[in-house]
Design a protein around this motif. Structure first.
Motif, PDB file in Angstrom:
ATOM      1  N   SER A  55       0.641  -1.011   0.221  1.00 20.18           N
ATOM      2  CA  SER A  55      -0.094   0.110   0.086  1.00 20.18           C
ATOM      3  C   SER A  55       0.881   0.937   0.356  1.00 20.18           C
ATOM      4  O   SER A  55       1.916   1.514   0.997  1.00 20.18           O
ATOM      5  N   ASN A  80       3.976   2.541   2.572  1.00 21.36           N
ATOM      6  CA  ASN A  80       4.104   1.259   3.001  1.00 21.36           C
ATOM      7  C   ASN A  80       5.548   0.679   2.877  1.00 21.36           C
ATOM      8  O   ASN A  80       6.070  -0.280   2.904  1.00 21.36           O
ATOM      9  N   THR A 122      -2.590  -4.646  -3.051  1.00 16.02           N
ATOM     10  CA  THR A 122      -1.662  -5.034  -2.112  1.00 16.02           C
ATOM     11  C   THR A 122      -2.041  -6.419  -1.993  1.00 16.02           C
ATOM     12  O   THR A 122      -2.636  -6.836  -1.077  1.00 16.02           O
ATOM     13  N   VAL A 146      -2.139  -6.084   3.431  1.00 18.27           N
ATOM     14  CA  VAL A 146      -4.192  -5.299   4.504  1.00 18.27           C
ATOM     15  C   VAL A 146      -5.344  -6.208   3.438  1.00 18.27           C
ATOM     16  O   VAL A 146      -4.687  -7.607   2.878  1.00 18.27           O
ATOM     17  N   GLN A 200     -10.173  -4.015   4.592  1.00 21.95           N
ATOM     18  CA  GLN A 200      -9.184  -2.685   4.358  1.00 21.95           C
ATOM     19  C   GLN A 200      -9.215  -2.385   3.426  1.00 21.95           C
ATOM     20  O   GLN A 200      -8.892  -1.136   3.238  1.00 21.95           O
ATOM     21  N   ARG A 201      -9.720  -3.119   2.272  1.00 25.76           N
ATOM     22  CA  ARG A 201      -8.680  -2.299   0.853  1.00 25.76           C
ATOM     23  C   ARG A 201      -9.705  -0.085   0.731  1.00 25.76           C
ATOM     24  O   ARG A 201      -9.175   0.459  -0.136  1.00 25.76           O
ATOM     25  N   ALA A 245      -8.124   1.767   2.578  1.00 24.23           N
ATOM     26  CA  ALA A 245      -6.669   2.482   2.465  1.00 24.23           C
ATOM     27  C   ALA A 245      -6.331   2.775   0.517  1.00 24.23           C
ATOM     28  O   ALA A 245      -5.553   4.250   0.558  1.00 24.23           O
TER      29      ALA A 245
END
Length: 274
Positions: free
Chosen positions: A221, A224, A251, A254, A258-259, A262
């Motif tokens: 992400s 990161n 990614t 995650v 959570q996408r 993010a």
């Protein structure tokens, strides 16, 4: 709403069926997408692509209200040696992808830079020439379909996996009109420098993919990894780049749940730099 120049690839939500992925992208505040058509990576476009499938995908896109900047597709290993039957099959698949690209109103079809292998099939020189010849032919077919042909000319997992090989391919494609897709993650994963890439290929860059990376790992992400997006985007601006950007957040750091958050965070950060 995010800046009109910043879109989101449907690959970012490849775990969702296409209509759901399009709704997610729209609800996040994006106005355009790149459409993933990469069997095994993103199945938003059916592997068996016929006229009915093109019509279904185009209808889903139209219903979403989103614009499409490009279709990210694949017609097989462009450095492979094909027999007549295989060549006919590739041509038919390419023509259907181009039909899809036109049907969804995209600017271009994006093809990769060779097989998923750093090792050439014959020699590096022969393979790069073969890839360039295939892309040049595809560009002519694209023009006949009313769209452009772009190539992600540095892809960490494919034949042209670093800046040197991307340059070799660019040299072979000189004057063909094939545009370059710059991907921050693939450049960083290969040990390259996005600033140098932007400066080197400034007159050919047609589109930009955004995702973070470290050496050898493209699946991070934004924030990161080691990609310096501020410097890279500034280099593109200095070079006169006026095209669009797409978050391609395929990614692995995650969860699916959570996408959306993010993607929203990444878009907010990139928007602050544009």
């Amino acid at each position: 709403m995010f800046p009109p120049r910043l879109g989101c690839s449907s690959i970012s939500f490849r775990h969702q069926p296409l209509p759901e992925a399009l709704r997610t992208v729209r609800e996040l505040g994006f106005q355009e997408i790149d459409l993933g058509a990469l069997p095994g990576v993103c199945d938003h476009v059916p592997y068996v692509l016929d006229g009915a499938a093109v019509d279904r995908v185009a209808a889903d896109v139209e219903a979403s209200g989103l614009r499409v900047r490009s279709v990210n597709g694949d017609v097989g290993d462009l450095n492979a040696v094909l027999d007549e039957e295989q060549r006919t099959g590739r041509a038919e698949h390419l023509d259907m992808l181009l039909r899809l690209t036109a049907a969804v109103g995209a600017d271009a079809l994006v093809l990769p830079c060779g097989a998923l292998d750093h090792e050439p099939i014959r020699s590096l020189e022969e393979d790069v020439r073969t890839v360039a010849a295939e892309l040049t032919d595809a560009s002519g077919r694209a023009a006949a379909a009313g769209v452009e042909l772009w190539c992600e000319s540095l892809h960490f997992f494919r034949l042209c996996w670093n800046e040197d090989r991307a340059q070799r391919l660019a040299d072979e494609l000189e004057g063909t009109g094939v545009g370059v897709v710059m991907d921050f993650s693939h450049i960083v994963a290969s040990g390259g420098d996005p600033v140098r890439f932007a400066e080197t290929f400034s007159d050919r860059i047609a589109h930009v993919h955004l995702r973070d990376a470290t050496a050898g790992d493209i699946n991070l992400s934004i924030g990161n990894g080691d990609a310096d997006f501020a410097s890279g985007l500034q280099a593109l601006e200095r070079a006169g780049y006026t095209g669009h950007f797409s978050l391609e957040l395929e990614t692995r750091d995650v969860t699916h749940e959570q996408r959306p958050a993010a993607a929203r965070a990444a878009a907010g950060y990139i928007s602050s730099l544009l």
